[in-house]
Design a protein around this motif. Structure first.
Motif, mmCIF file in Angstrom:
data_model
loop_
_atom_site.group_PDB
_atom_site.id
_atom_site.type_symbol
_atom_site.label_atom_id
_atom_site.label_comp_id
_atom_site.label_asym_id
_atom_site.label_seq_id
_atom_site.Cartn_x
_atom_site.Cartn_y
_atom_site.Cartn_z
ATOM 1 N N ASP A 99 0.880 -1.392 -0.040
ATOM 2 C CA ASP A 99 -0.185 0.006 -0.182
ATOM 3 C C ASP A 99 0.969 1.362 0.012
ATOM 4 N N GLN A 100 2.097 1.252 0.437
ATOM 5 C CA GLN A 100 2.835 2.465 0.551
ATOM 6 C C GLN A 100 4.112 2.503 -0.694
ATOM 7 N N LEU A 101 3.820 1.591 -1.760
ATOM 8 C CA LEU A 101 4.665 1.590 -2.952
ATOM 9 C C LEU A 101 3.962 2.767 -3.810
ATOM 10 N N THR A 102 4.754 3.581 -4.533
ATOM 11 C CA THR A 102 4.177 4.274 -5.627
ATOM 12 C C THR A 102 3.992 3.268 -6.881
ATOM 13 N N ALA A 103 3.365 3.708 -8.126
ATOM 14 C CA ALA A 103 2.829 2.967 -9.032
ATOM 15 C C ALA A 103 4.298 2.629 -9.694
ATOM 16 N N VAL A 104 5.100 3.487 -9.847
ATOM 17 C CA VAL A 104 6.582 3.034 -10.499
ATOM 18 C C VAL A 104 7.022 1.754 -9.676
ATOM 19 N N GLU A 105 7.152 1.939 -8.361
ATOM 20 C CA GLU A 105 7.843 0.849 -7.421
ATOM 21 C C GLU A 105 6.933 -0.252 -7.686
ATOM 22 N N ALA A 106 5.736 -0.353 -7.520
ATOM 23 C CA ALA A 106 4.752 -1.365 -7.752
ATOM 24 C C ALA A 106 4.982 -2.115 -9.109
ATOM 25 N N LYS A 107 5.217 -1.231 -10.241
ATOM 26 C CA LYS A 107 5.324 -1.940 -11.555
ATOM 27 C C LYS A 107 6.797 -2.517 -11.366
ATOM 28 N N ALA A 108 7.869 -1.920 -10.902
ATOM 29 C CA ALA A 108 9.178 -2.581 -10.837
ATOM 30 C C ALA A 108 9.147 -3.980 -10.133
ATOM 31 N N LEU A 109 8.531 -4.075 -8.850
ATOM 32 C CA LEU A 109 8.172 -5.016 -8.121
ATOM 33 C C LEU A 109 7.529 -6.329 -8.941
#
Length: 128
Positions: A99-109
């Protein structure tokens, strides 16, 4: 594993940012403009980091050259794993983290997970 103290963290940052091994003199020179610190203090902390197996060292003349045993990313991942292990509900902790990830971080993950054939269960090397 515990997080580094303030000076330990700053020394590790210097070494992680370096393009190769560094001597105590080089680390001291980098730290000196931002704080008043004795050469012997830097030497003592680097020696302690070596004894704790955070740093490898090699003799260079009458001094030592130091380099981190693992990358900053692996150190951070180990801290994250420790925090996750300490949770009484790992799944809820993971969801809260996501829930704390940005959209860019979520995409990278998501991309990294898609590239892991065994969902990230690689062999881990450890010296502790």
């Amino acid at each position: 594993m515990r997080a580094f103290g303030e000076l330990e963290a700053r020394i590790m940052e210097c070494l992680w940012a370096a393009d190769g091994p560094r001597t105590v003199r080089e680390v001291h020179t980098e730290l000196a403009p931002e704080r008043t610190i004795a050469y012997t203090t830097v030497m003592t902390v680097m020696d302690k980091l070596h004894r704790k197996q955070w740093l490898d060292r090699e003799p260079v003349g009458r001094a030592y050259s130091y380099r981190p045993w693992q990358t900053k990313e692996h150190y951070t991942a180990d801290l994250m794993t420790e925090a996750l292990t300490a949770s009484s509900d790992r799944q809820a902790t993971l969801v809260a983290f996501l829930d704390q990830l940005t959209a860019v971080e979520a995409k990278a993950l998501r991309s990294a997970l898609d590239q892991q054939p065994t969902a990230g269960r690689r062999g881990r090397r450890s010296r502790r």
